[in-house]
Design an enzyme around this catalytic site. Structure first.
Site, PDB file in Angstrom:
ATOM      1  N   SER A   1      -9.921  -3.603  22.119  1.00  0.00           N
ATOM      2  CA  SER A   1     -10.707  -4.603  22.819  1.00  0.00           C
ATOM      3  C   SER A   1     -12.201  -4.277  22.718  1.00  0.00           C
ATOM      4  CB  SER A   1     -10.228  -4.674  24.273  1.00  0.00           C
ATOM      5  OG  SER A   1     -10.675  -5.848  24.892  1.00  0.00           O
TER       6      SER A   1
ATOM      7  N   ARG B   1     -11.734 -10.790  38.160  1.00  0.00           N
ATOM      8  CA  ARG B   1     -10.671  -9.943  37.624  1.00  0.00           C
ATOM      9  C   ARG B   1      -9.372 -10.721  37.436  1.00  0.00           C
ATOM     10  NH1 ARG B   1     -10.275  -6.110  34.117  1.00  0.00           N
ATOM     11  NH2 ARG B   1      -8.679  -4.547  34.523  1.00  0.00           N
TER      12      ARG B   1
ATOM     13  N   HIS C   1      -2.868  -9.612  25.045  1.00  0.00           N
ATOM     14  CA  HIS C   1      -3.924  -8.637  24.776  1.00  0.00           C
ATOM     15  C   HIS C   1      -3.573  -7.258  25.354  1.00  0.00           C
ATOM     16  CE1 HIS C   1      -7.818  -7.241  23.678  1.00  0.00           C
ATOM     17  NE2 HIS C   1      -8.239  -7.073  24.902  1.00  0.00           N
TER      18      HIS C   1
ATOM     19  N   ASP D   1      -1.471 -11.884  21.137  1.00  0.00           N
ATOM     20  CA  ASP D   1      -2.803 -11.715  21.723  1.00  0.00           C
ATOM     21  C   ASP D   1      -3.643 -12.951  21.418  1.00  0.00           C
ATOM     22  OD1 ASP D   1      -5.345 -10.958  22.524  1.00  0.00           O
ATOM     23  OD2 ASP D   1      -5.334  -9.042  21.457  1.00  0.00           O
TER      24      ASP D   1
END
Lengths: 209, 363
Positions: free
Chosen positions: B145, B214, B335, B302
């Site tokens: 990432s 978040r 992901h 992903d």
């Protein structure tokens, strides 16, 4: 016939495969090799280990790519017909295509691309002119099925049925220089009537200067 | 394996924006032993919300590192063989200088006066740390990432200092979609009255905004399939809400305890600004000097960092006939797969590092 066979030189077995043994004889040490359809990287890791080559592979199947990378092979997951265009001219000393030319959509384009990105191409293919294929076709009147070609016509990966003679004619037409040709029946070298007796043909080809 | 955070202070760091930070602290952890030739060091770069605690057990919190499944004796990054380093990124809130640090010029917390930072700045600071540790050549730089962005930056800026690079589930630049999700997170934080233009230190934290940010993040880290399997339409009888709601709220509130809202703003901006090919004709041109061996990994499900972004890097390298292995691993975890799919990654990483080690020992 039997006596003649026995006197033929016996091709060394490499990883259980006669064509691999021929490749290993052809590939010079410390060269850069691209194996198209490298599977789990068996041949490339052997070449890296024993010939100190810079070994690169292309393979479509993720599970095989995983095994190849785990073996320490630089393997790229992708379609071999689509990926070739990205490589620069003369990037490799050898580009290997083993038992796959009959499966690609455009064999001539693939051969020309191999000869563009590689100084030499090593191609091994099954000879559909082999007598067993001919007999199977002649006697059954159906798409030939042999131990070497066990697939039904509707789920065979093979989409181009060509012979040793067909390849020779194409090579002459395209002006390729054939530097070496080896014919195999099983792991035994065939010295005569290859179009009839060879199960597998291995060619080392260079683009005409 | 006990994990101890150390801190290294540097006199100054010149940033891409022209501002000089002085001094700069960088928090890091190491695992394993640096060999006599100093040739077995691997830098692990962390993702957006990670920190220097990549592996082992923190003696205070008893918590495992964020990539403990991949780093340790006999694991993918085998600490019996390699010396592993992981540092908290610049702009972070876990020991490295960031917006929550004191500005020595004023004696006050930086907050929103902290300068704009980039992935390039983060990597420059890491390079200073690696040099200070006496390591001229890293055996590898690896991360997923945002960690993968740092890996690419390393390979582009310091081609002679990295023998290999392992960018995982990453991109050479954010797409509009990725920027959009980050912007939603930033706006959620700034819409919280407790954010107070960034001046909340010592007072009430902008917890509502940060936790919503978040929650959005967590949605993008999963996949339709993994959410269906994990939550489906199940409800929490006691609270009368769906399990997925309960999970996101829990993750959101938990995040507030460990992450600084201003770091969220600065780091997500750094990710959005990252463009490996910026100012260059092509990605191929940027990576031209790299003699680094690459192992690029992406994951089928992903959708936040889709495989085409990894393939762009891979194809740029192939155009220069550079040594690049690439695999798109099959996973349903979206992901998050780079943190979850341990066995496959470990097998691949081991084989790759083994080959790289042989090459380095020959130099």
């Amino acid at each position: 016939m039997t006596a003649a066979r026995q006197s033929d030189p016996f091709v060394r077995d490499l990883l259980g495969r006669g064509d691999y043994a021929i490749f290993s004889e052809i590939v010079a040490p410390q060269t850069c090799v691209l194996d198209l359809g490298c599977g789990d990287g068996e041949l490339l890791s052997w070449l890296a280990e024993n010939k100190d080559v810079d070994a690169r592979g292309v393979e479509m199947d993720a599970a095989k790519v995983q095994k190849a990378i785990a073996k320490g092979v630089s393997c790229y997951q992708g379609n071999l017909e689509e990926c070739l265009a990205d490589y620069p001219d003369g990037a490799f000393d050898y580009v290997i295509l083993s038992q796959t030319l009959q499966e690609v959509r455009r064999p001539l384009q693939v051969m020309n691309e191999m000869l563009r990105v590689g100084r030499r191409a090593i191609v091994a293919f099954p000879n559909f002119g082999h007598w067993r294929v001919r007999l199977a076709h002649l006697f059954t009147g159906r798409a030939p099925k042999t131990t070497r070609f066990p697939h039904e016509w509707y789920d065979s990966p093979n989409i181009h049925f060509f012979t040793v003679d067909d390849f020779e004619i194409l090579a002459a037409r395209e002006n390729w220089t054939i530097e070496k040709r080896v014919f195999l029946d099983g792991n035994r070298e065939v010295k005569m009537l290859p179009n009839l007796l060879a199960e597998t043909a291995v060619y080392l080809v260079r683009r005409h200067a | 394996m006990v994990a101890l955070t150390q801190t290294k202070r540097f006199d100054s760091l010149e940033l891409d924006c022209g501002v000089t930070l002085a001094p700069v602290d960088v928090a890091y952890q190491t695992y394993g032993t640096l060999n006599a030739q100093r040739s077995n060091a691997i830098l692990i770069t962390h993702a957006f919300s990670g920190d220097a605690h990549a592996a082992g057990i923190d003696p205070q919190t008893q918590q495992k590192g964020w990539w403990d499944s991949m780093i340790g004796p006999g694991k993918g990054f085998d600490t019996d063989q390699y010396f592993i380093i992981c540092s908290n990124v610049l702009g972070g809130c876990r020991g490295t200088t960031g917006p929550g640090s004191i500005d020595p010029a004023t004696g006050q917390i930086f907050a929103m006066t902290f300068p704009v930072i980039t992935i390039g700045d983060m990597v420059r600071l890491q390079a200073m740390l690696i040099e200070a540790l006496g390591i001229e050549l890293l055996l590898s730089v690896a991360g997923g990432s945002m960690g993968g962005m740092q890996v690419l930056e390393w390979a582009a800026r310091y081609p002679d200092r990295v023998a290999s690079a392992i960018p995982i589930a990453t991109t050479p630049r954010h797409s509009a979609q990725q920027i959009a999700f980050n912007e939603v997170g930033r706006q959620a934080i700034m819409a919280d009255p407790d954010w107070n233009n960034g001046n909340y230190y010592g007072g009430k934290l902008p917890g509502r905004g940060l936790s919503v940010a978040r929650m959005v993040g967590h949605i993008t880290y999963m996949s339709d399939e993994s959410m269906r399997q994990k939550f489906g339409r199940r409800q929490r009888e006691d609270q009368g809400i769906f399990e997925v709601e309960s999970y996101l709220r829990y993750r959101g509130s938990q995040f507030v305890d460990r992450f600084d809202a201003n770091s969220y703003l600065y780091i997500t901006k750094a990710m959005d600004l990252f463009d490996l090919a910026a100012g260059q004709q092509s990605l191929t041109a940027v990576l031209e000097r790299a003699k680094t061996k690459f192992l690029v990994i992406s994951f089928t499900s992903d959708w936040l960092y889709p495989s085409y972004q990894s393939q762009e890097v891979v194809n740029a390298l192939r155009r220069r006939n550079q040594d690049v292995a690439y695999i798109e691993l099959t996973s349903q975890y979206g992901h998050d797969a780079f943190l979850v799919e341990v066995d496959e990654q470990a097998e691949i990483v081991k084989g790759f590092l083994h080959r790289v080690t042989k090459g380095v020992n020959r130099r």
